[in-house]
Design an enzyme around this catalytic site. Structure first.
Site, mmCIF file in Angstrom:
data_model
loop_
_atom_site.group_PDB
_atom_site.id
_atom_site.type_symbol
_atom_site.label_atom_id
_atom_site.label_comp_id
_atom_site.label_asym_id
_atom_site.label_seq_id
_atom_site.Cartn_x
_atom_site.Cartn_y
_atom_site.Cartn_z
ATOM 1 N N CYS A 1 47.621 -3.504 11.428
ATOM 2 C CA CYS A 1 46.829 -3.140 10.253
ATOM 3 C C CYS A 1 47.357 -1.896 9.552
ATOM 4 O O CYS A 1 47.280 -1.795 8.321
ATOM 5 C CB CYS A 1 45.368 -2.958 10.646
ATOM 6 S SG CYS A 1 45.078 -1.631 11.849
ATOM 7 N N HIS B 1 40.599 -0.215 12.599
ATOM 8 C CA HIS B 1 41.205 -1.086 11.599
ATOM 9 C C HIS B 1 41.412 -0.307 10.307
ATOM 10 O O HIS B 1 40.733 0.696 10.052
ATOM 11 C CB HIS B 1 40.302 -2.302 11.346
ATOM 12 C CG HIS B 1 40.929 -3.370 10.524
ATOM 13 N ND1 HIS B 1 42.186 -3.858 10.785
ATOM 14 C CD2 HIS B 1 40.480 -4.053 9.430
ATOM 15 C CE1 HIS B 1 42.481 -4.801 9.908
ATOM 16 N NE2 HIS B 1 41.460 -4.935 9.061
ATOM 17 N N ASP C 1 41.713 -7.285 2.696
ATOM 18 C CA ASP C 1 42.213 -7.051 4.054
ATOM 19 C C ASP C 1 43.445 -7.917 4.290
ATOM 20 O O ASP C 1 43.337 -9.083 4.699
ATOM 21 C CB ASP C 1 41.127 -7.385 5.076
ATOM 22 C CG ASP C 1 41.494 -6.932 6.486
ATOM 23 O OD1 ASP C 1 42.659 -6.527 6.688
ATOM 24 O OD2 ASP C 1 40.637 -6.989 7.370
#
Length: 672
Positions: free
Chosen positions: A412, A456, A472
């Site tokens: 991420c 994250h 995302d």
């Protein structure tokens, strides 16, 4: 007058002293970094073994001390903090056995070692630290009793284990009621009078910056980050984005949180249904960063809400804290972006990532004014050609170029950073948001557990007419890495009995539920909880005056309990005294008890005058007791044990009645 010669330790007393020091040192060592744990633990064992028979030379002790101080400072990167101070305390305790050979040395070591469990609570306040600290305290009390026996001159200062444990338990029972009254009833302050020093080494957690490789330790950490309990609707798992620091500034390698001037209101947003009402139990991080379900509607007491809806506490979170929050999913989030913020959300450093900048400009030329098309094109490219992995090398100067055009694999941290840079290069305002994603619902207690490994990072882009929109890119590549947590991968997750019958999963559930209970009833007992202490009895609020009165009443009862136990223990501490007092109680039934002011010999003479049949035996026992009690010599050993047995065996019989005939004894005051 010459001073008395120090009393040397016997092997048994030395073993007990060293065991106590080790038990006190253990909880503190468990809170230190791995290198310090091994170094200080090995030093403590080596010093205890090498100095068992003779002390180490002074020069060697000095070198060891300097080496340990150097190890501690190097481990803390030569920064001073409360963890550095605790590590130095552990180093001193590890070296202290090198000069422990007399009774005075042993008492000094035991007392000094007890600072270690107290220092542990500066680093951790969990139940394991408390249990280990209590064990150390029990051993310390038992060892001090052993040392007192040694000082008294008893040749064998080791009574049976059960008797020593019972004596130690009585000592704890003396002070326990007062300790509980102090914990529950002493009025607590809403804020501390002084600050706790910061740590030299920060705990893993969300930071105000994000650099390549920085998150590897955090993503691999399975310890809890927060627990959340919902009151009403619960969001779907795909909505479990826990918003933390929002990063705006980018220097080509690191993203930074923006420092907002005070007084700027949070950006407006149109909150759509549903609204989520929940409470977060946040584990300590030593930082001011807080998290909330995306997006929080307002800041709770003790926190501030930034214009980008990032939450910060007013004080560093050095202990478990609770926050009651309300959040909602935005329909439109800041639909009108000020010019200054737009410029900030488009800014890129000169001379970095030229291939990414060129690609973004190309896409902008091809898409015209359609920002959403640029976002869709980037997501489609990432979904098609990229992979998720934690095995990534540290990038060079052009980190985003290397990720997008060379490796095309990462986690991420890489996806969110590269996506934001690409959007800015294409003229789409973008920023990086860090926090946690997902969570695991614990059926025992009905709450959600979010671990540090759920950390994250995602991207927010600003689109005309919609405002800030969450994108995302990591979820586009590997959604299972975002929404599936460690709880879903545990063996037994699909057990026949659900949460209570899933093997390893049920153990995790029960363990975390117990830890949550500890946080709730012990660590979370603050000033507000104290005010509602008697709410179950109809008393809605206890102010300071009520708490003081309650504490005074409970403290008086506790002190009376302490005095009664102490007096009782003082009278019956020695076996000989205990047997002597029991003998007096047996004579009380005959009306011949000893008066408090009466010496043993005088009492025996009075009993002999009244009961000639009992006189000789009692005279002998009183003489032996006086010799034991007041003669100069050794008070313990076989003589004391034999006297105690003789006192316990002596059983005075009542005087014969008149019906028994001429052989009866003459009652006191009766003439023949």
């Amino acid at each position: 007058m010459p001073s008395a010669r120090p009393l040397p330790l016997d092997p048994a007393a030395r073993r007990a002293t060293l065991l106590t020091a080790a038990a006190a040192l253990l909880p503190l060592l468990l809170q230190l970094p791995g290198a310090l744990q091994g170094g200080l633990g090995a030093t403590a064992v080596a010093v205890a073994l090498l100095t068992w028979r003779r002390p180490l030379p002074g020069a060697l002790r000095l070198l060891l001390a300097l080496a340990l101080v150097g190890l501690v400072l190097a481990s803390s990167r030569f920064s001073l903090g409360r963890d550095t101070g605790c590590a130095l305390l552990a180093a001193m305790i590890a070296l202290k056995p090198a000069e422990t050979f007399t009774l005075r040395d042993a008492r000094s070591l035991v007392g000094f070692a007890l600072f270690a469990p107290f220092a542990t609570f500066l680093l951790d306040q969990g139940p394991l630290s408390l249990l280990l600290g209590l064990l150390a305290a029990l051993l310390a009390l038992a060892t001090l009793q052993r040392l007192a026996d040694l000082e008294a001159g008893a040749p064998d200062p080791a009574p049976p284990l059960w008797r020593r444990l019972a004596a130690t338990g009585r000592l704890l029972a003396v002070g326990l009621p007062l300790a509980l009254a102090t914990f529950w009833l002493v009025p607590r302050l809403g804020a501390p009078l002084w600050g706790i020093p910061e740590r030299a080494l920060a705990r893993p957690g969300l930071s105000d910056r994000m650099s390549p490789g920085q998150w590897l330790d955090l993503i691999g950490d399975e310890r809890p980050a927060l627990r959340a309990r919902f009151f009403g609707p619960v969001p779907a798992r795909q909505q479990l984005y826990w918003r933390g620091p929002v990063l705006w500034d980018f220097d080509g390698r690191t993203w930074w949180q923006l420092r907002w001037p005070p007084g700027i209101a949070p950006a407006p947003f149109d909150a759509g249904p549903p609204h989520w009402d929940y409470e977060i139990e946040l584990e300590p991080t030593d930082r001011r960063q807080l998290v909330a379900l995306d997006l929080p509607l307002a800041a709770p007491d003790g926190a501030t809400l930034a214009p980008d809806h990032g939450l910060q506490a007013l004080r560093p979170q050095t202990s478990v804290s609770r926050w009651r929050l309300r959040s909602a999913a935005p329909r439109h989030h800041q639909p009108h972006l000020p010019r200054a913020l737009r410029a900030l959300a488009l800014r890129l450093p000169e001379g970095y990532n030229p291939r990414t900048v060129a690609l973004g400009r190309q896409w902008r030329a091809e898409a015209g004014g359609d920002d959403a098309a640029v976002v869709r094109r980037a997501l489609a490219w990432i979904r098609r050609d990229f992979a998720y992995t934690l095995e990534t090398p540290l990038p060079g100067r052009h980190a985003v170029d290397e990720f997008l055009f060379d490796t095309r694999a990462g986690f991420c941290e890489h996806f969110s950073s590269a996506f934001a840079v690409l959007m800015r290069a294409a003229g789409v305002p973008a920023r990086v948001v860090t926090g946690y994603a997902g969570g695991y619902r614990n059926p025992i207690g009905d709450y959600w557990l979010v671990r540090r490994s759920d950390a994250h990072a995602w991207t927010e882009v600003w689109l005309r007419g919609r405002g800030w929109v969450r994108v995302d890119p990591t979820a586009a590549v590997a959604p299972e890495r975002i929404y599936d947590t460690i709880g879903d991968r545990l063996p037994g997750a699909d057990g026949l009995l659900g949460g209570l019958g899933g093997g390893a999963r049920s153990l995790v559930d029960v363990g975390d539920w117990l830890r949550r209970g500890w946080n709730d009833f012990v660590l979370g007992f603050d000033a507000r909880r104290q005010e509602r202490l008697l709410s179950g009895l109809g008393v809605q609020r206890l102010d300071g005056a009520h708490l003081v009165l309650l504490f005074a009443a409970c403290a008086a009862l506790a002190l009376a309990w302490m005095l009664w136990l102490s007096a009782r223990g003082e009278r019956e501490r020695d076996p000989v005294l205990r047997a002597w007092h029991a003998l007096g109680r047996r004579y009380r039934r005959l009306g011949l008890e000893r008066e408090p002011h009466e010496p043993a010999g005088a009492w025996a003479a009075r009993v002999a005058a009244a009961r000639p049949d009992l006189g000789p035996a009692l005279r002998e026992l009183s003489h032996r007791f006086s010799e034991w009690r007041y003669a100069v010599g050794e008070p313990g050993g076989r003589t004391a044990r034999a006297l105690a047995q003789a006192l316990r065996r002596h059983r005075p019989t009542p005087a014969p009645s008149a019906s028994q005939g001429p052989g009866r004894a003459t009652p006191p005051g009766e003439r023949r």
